[in-house]
Design an enzyme around this catalytic site. Structure first.
Site, PDB file in Angstrom:
ATOM      1  N   ALA A 324       0.825  -1.208   0.000  1.00 20.27           N
ATOM      2  CA  ALA A 324       0.000   0.000   0.000  1.00 20.27           C
ATOM      3  C   ALA A 324       0.859   1.256   0.000  1.00 20.27           C
ATOM      4  O   ALA A 324       0.540   2.238  -0.681  1.00 20.27           O
ATOM      5  CB  ALA A 324      -0.931  -0.013   1.212  1.00 20.27           C
ATOM      6  N   HIS A 449      18.355   4.650  25.077  1.00 24.23           N
ATOM      7  CA  HIS A 449      18.411   3.453  25.919  1.00 24.23           C
ATOM      8  C   HIS A 449      17.399   3.602  27.052  1.00 24.23           C
ATOM      9  O   HIS A 449      17.260   4.684  27.618  1.00 24.23           O
ATOM     10  CB  HIS A 449      19.820   3.302  26.504  1.00 24.23           C
ATOM     11  CG  HIS A 449      19.925   2.191  27.505  1.00 24.23           C
ATOM     12  ND1 HIS A 449      20.076   0.874  27.129  1.00 24.23           N
ATOM     13  CD2 HIS A 449      19.898   2.214  28.866  1.00 24.23           C
ATOM     14  CE1 HIS A 449      20.132   0.122  28.216  1.00 24.23           C
ATOM     15  NE2 HIS A 449      20.036   0.918  29.288  1.00 24.23           N
TER      16      HIS A 449
END
Length: 470
Positions: A324, A449
């Site tokens: 798509a 992190h």
């Protein structure tokens, strides 16, 4: 009196067609959409969106049956299958209604009916006939016509969907009940997603593939890991398998499968045929034009132009990759070229592919094998999610991030991922491919992190012997 002459007519209202119309309206081009069934196309109504709603439900079901691993306890966990299906349909309906709203807001007229090319008018403009329910056709004219009629499921002899025992993707999206035994034929994105959904809802699933591995367009190492994960979940996987003629009784289906010159027999309550797609090239007026068709798909150049002046083709109708987001990007490129803007042809190696099975799979660019076949000397980096703190904390340690670099220039040639939420992360590598970044820029990029995306950084470092956590 309603307008019948436009700058652009778009035949098809899927993710290619409606996006083309919206962009045309933004650029002040007069545009109309012709749609025979439902705005949003297969993607919003019978593909991308409803399958993701179902897969989300199956992920929840999986978690509810894995609660002890997280320190929880629940008894009598159950689900209402009809409500799960109804939610999926409601999500699709909401988005399709949203498309209709966007077109109305942009003042784009939508003609309900089948659109068909019908030569040119007296002043040389393209004619499109719109027919609905056998009524007299409406004639529209435009300088440019974009064909965006999409594709449908491929039907193989002996595997014809019957609405009861043999399902196409449509029947698989709206089952009346959960089958106890299911055979899925074809292990591309559609097949593996349905196999994943039904297995995680509790069906006994067998996945059958004629190629020597599942997900054959993916990197071979990723395919192997996917098979291992599926089998761990209880999905039976048969590769290099040929399916014979089905035999049906009043209650079940018998499927003969030949594997290594030995024929075995599978018995199932339902069969899903997911063996590819074919373009909708019939009855759209291609006869007598210079438009070429190759294996049910319209042939175009790099800017989506067909062999017939003023006629373009985008999306699944124009061939692989059948995605798509590729259709939508082609739509914008095509309209901007019509409007006289400078455009860049699409590079297929910069189009991401995503499969939403469990675990998810995502990729962009060359596989390791294809890079070598293309003549590149490569450096390959790998980082397992087992070494990633966020993946462990989430309880999703199964997965791998793999990068492929040009050893001579440091260009990122490809990236391949399997694991939790990798379909959300692949865009980082897509940007790197599009911007033609090298390992140097990627290595210097600071990743947050704790995230699973840190593994993307480590996979880059690993290609140059610099991985820190593995």
């Amino acid at each position: 009196m309603s307008q019948t002459d436009f700058d652009v007519i778009v035949i098809g209202g899927g993710p290619g067609g409606y996006v083309a119309a919206l962009r045309a309206a933004q650029l002040k081009l007069s545009v109309a959409v012709v749609e025979a069934q439902h705005l949003g196309g297969i993607c919003l109504n019978w593909g991308c969106i409803p399958t993701k709603a179902l897969l989300r439900a199956s992920e929840i079901n999986h978690l509810l049956h894995d609660l002890p691993a997280y320190g929880f306890k629940a008894e009598g966990v159950s689900f209402d299958f009809k409500k799960i299906i109804a939610r999926s349909r409601a999500v699709s309906k909401q988005l399709a209604s949203g498309v209709a709203h966007l077109l109305k807001k942009a003042k784009v007229p939508v003609f309900n009916g089948f659109g068909k090319l019908d030569g040119t008018s007296a002043n040389g403009r393209r004619k499109v006939l719109v027919t609905k329910d056998g009524a007299n056709p409406t004639t529209l004219t435009a300088q440019h016509v974009i064909l965006a009629t999409g594709a449908r499921a491929r039907v193989l002899p002996g595997l014809e969907p019957d609405g009861k025992f043999v399902w196409s993707y449509k029947e698989a999206l709206v089952p009346e009940e959960l089958p106890k035994r299911l055979v899925v034929i074809g292990s591309g994105a559609i097949g593996t997603e349905f196999a994943s959904f039904y297995r995680n809802m509790g069906s006994d699933v067998t996945l059958v593939e004629v190629a020597d591995r599942i997900l054959p367009v993916e990197d071979e190492e990723i395919s192997q890991l996917a098979r291992k994960a599926f089998e761990k979940q209880g999905i039976r996987v048969l590769t290099g398998a040929k399916v014979g003629a089905l035999q049906k009784t009043a209650t079940e289906v018998t499927i003969p499968v030949t594997l290594n010159d030995k024929t075995d027999t599978l018995v199932a309550d339902r069969v899903i045929s997911a063996v590819g797609i074919v373009g909708n090239v019939e009855n759209i007026g291609l006869e007598g034009t210079k438009i070429q068709v190759d294996r049910t798909h319209v042939v175009t150049d790099a800017l989506c132009r067909t062999g017939e002046p003023g006629v373009y083709a985008i999306g699944d109708l124009a061939g692989a990759p059948w995605l798509a987001h590729k259709a939508s990007h082609e739509a914008v490129m095509c309209i901007e070229a019509i409007a006289g803007r400078a455009v860049h042809p699409i590079d297929p190696t910069k189009i991401p592919g995503c499969t939403y099975c469990r675990p998810q799979i995502a990729s962009v660019g060359y596989t390791e094998a294809k890079a070598k076949d293309a003549g590149y000397k490569v450096r390959v980096g790998k980082f397992p999610l087992l070494a990633n703190g966020k993946a462990l904390a989430m309880g999703e340690p199964d997965g791998l991030i793999k990068t492929v670099f040009d050893a001579a220039t440091g260009e990122l040639l490809g990236a391949h991922m399997i694991g939790a939420e990798v379909t959300e992360m692949i865009q980082g590598y897509v940007i790197a491919r599009t911007a033609e970044l090298t390992e140097a820029e990627l290595a210097e990029t600071i990743f947050p992190h704790p995230t699973i995306s840190e593994s993307m950084h480590e996979a880059v470092l690993a290609a140059y012997d610099g991985a820190l956590h593995f």
